[in-house]
Design an enzyme around this catalytic site. Structure first.
Site, short mmCIF file in Angstrom:
data_model
loop_
_atom_site.label_atom_id
_atom_site.label_comp_id
_atom_site.label_asym_id
_atom_site.label_seq_id
_atom_site.Cartn_x
_atom_site.Cartn_y
_atom_site.Cartn_z
CG ASP A 81 38.59 43.93 38.48
OD1 ASP A 81 39.55 44.04 39.27
OD2 ASP A 81 38.70 44.19 37.27
CD GLU A 139 44.47 45.66 36.92
OE1 GLU A 139 45.32 46.23 36.23
OE2 GLU A 139 44.08 44.50 36.69
NI NI Z 1 45.52 41.26 38.05
#
Ligand code: NI
Length: 393
Positions: A81, A139
């Protein structure tokens, strides 16, 4: 085997740089990595992998089946991401999506995951056990690892490896840390409830703003006097709201903060410790309170044996002068730690700094990566995996 891995990586280098630039120019926010996931799945399929998509919402999983009797599974995790940041680099492959940028290097991580999969698939020698590649979404919002684990990606996993770019280590070098790598990060919400009154008659009211200030001061002082200074705790109140008028005593103050710590035993005790302080201040001044302590992610604790494997793989591949033993952890957070609740693991730092230019930190709109790091990362990861398989479980 090391020279075979290095040769494969050299052959793959142009393709890997192309992959990284494609991902960099098409960043997607946490939980929305649909195009990235489809692209990753496409690359894996073209290398003969059977690919599972939509694992952990937008994650991708592929396996390289072992050909021996070793029942262990080694997982290699990377994240996909990007961040809600408007890119301000002058790169020709800079973000094509306004307000979204790969400013934390997850484009590089994904590329390292793909490159490692390609190399291990082409090694020419069978590996005794199964290597499972996890391409994780979200994340940055600390959700992706939860989603992946919920969908069963850690079933049967014996060990897990991960990587994160690091702008304070020069490109072509690796950073290795034994023990704690990142901090536990929790969220704190405290509401102080007093009683409103005239600003000129404090004795008839319970001043929530003043009591909130006492709570903040007490917490900060207590950290320095009651917490082991060798086991750091950082408590930051980053948001505070209360009051309606200059001459009216506020009856309510809401405070939001983040709490960081490195040692699991310290982290364990923090909610109770914080509540005791809040409760005692509020009791002294006859206020009430509500406290909401939300666990975020735990600290990443690198496993000793796996850290040795990665350190020796990197030293053999690049020479020990290009392996930095990191003496300090980071108080940043990383949801890789959630996998470590299921199997021992190790995350290494991949140096991405340029020697001859200003290096901006992670999450900066001008953050740039020294692409030399891609090959360094791929070879280190692939060779560490190879060494893992050579070691008896
Ligand atoms: Ni990172």
């Amino acid at each position: 085997m090391l020279s075979r891995i290095k040769d494969l990586a050299t052959d793959l280098a142009p393709r890997l740089i192309e992959i990284r630039r494609h991902i960099h120019s098409h960043p997607e926010l946490s939980g929305q990595e649909y195009q990235t996931a489809a692209y990753v799945a496409g690359v894996l399929s073209s290398f003969g992998f059977h690919v599972q998509e939509l694992v952990g919402k937008t994650g991708v999983v592929a396996e390289l089946r072992g050909e021996g009797t070793d029942e262990r599974i080694l997982a290699i995790r990377t994240d996909m991401d990007a961040l809600p940041i408007q890119e301000r680099t002058d790169l020709e492959f800079s973000s094509r999506h306004p307000g979204v940028m790969h400013a934390c290097g997850h484009d590089v991580h994904t590329t390292v995951g793909l490159g490692t999969a390609m190399i291990l698939a082409q090694l020419g020698v069978p590996l005794p056990g199964t290597t499972r590649f996890l391409f994780q979404p979200a994340e940055e919002t600390a959700q992706g690892a939860h989603w992946m684990i919920r969908d069963g990606v850690m079933e049967g996993v014996s060990s897990i490896l991960g990587v994160h770019v690091w702008p304070s280590v020069v490109g072509g070098s690796i950073g290795v840390r034994y023990g704690a790598l990142t901090a536990a990060a929790d969220d704190l919400e405290i509401t102080i409830i007093g009683e409103s009154g005239h600003g000129a008659r404090p004795h008839e009211a319970i001043d929530a703003i003043w009591i909130a200030s006492q709570v903040i001061t007490s917490l900060q002082q207590a950290i320095s006097r009651t917490q082991n200074p060798l086991r750091p705790v950082v408590l930051t109140i980053g948001q505070i709201q209360g009051g309606r008028a200059p001459n009216v005593i506020a009856d309510q103050v809401r405070m939001l903060g983040t709490v960081r710590s490195l040692h699991p035993e310290t982290s364990e005790r923090l909610p109770e410790w914080i509540e005791q302080i809040v409760a005692s201040v509020c009791q002294t001044y006859e206020a009430r309170y509500t406290l909401n302590y939300r666990r975020g992610v735990p600290s990443v604790q690198n496993d000793f044996t796996l850290t040795q494997i990665v350190e020796s793989a990197a030293s053999e591949a690049w020479g020990s002068d290009r392996v930095r033993i990191l003496l300090e952890p980071s108080l940043g957070a990383e949801d890789f730690s959630l996998y470590l609740g299921h199997a021992p693991g190790m995350m290494f730092r991949l140096g991405v700094a340029f020697e001859d230019q200003v290096n901006h930190p992670l999450h900066h709109p001008q953050f740039k990566v020294n692409e030399e790091a891609i090959i360094t990362g791929v070879v280190t990861m692939a060779y560490a995996a190879y060494k893992y398989w050579q070691k008896k479980g």
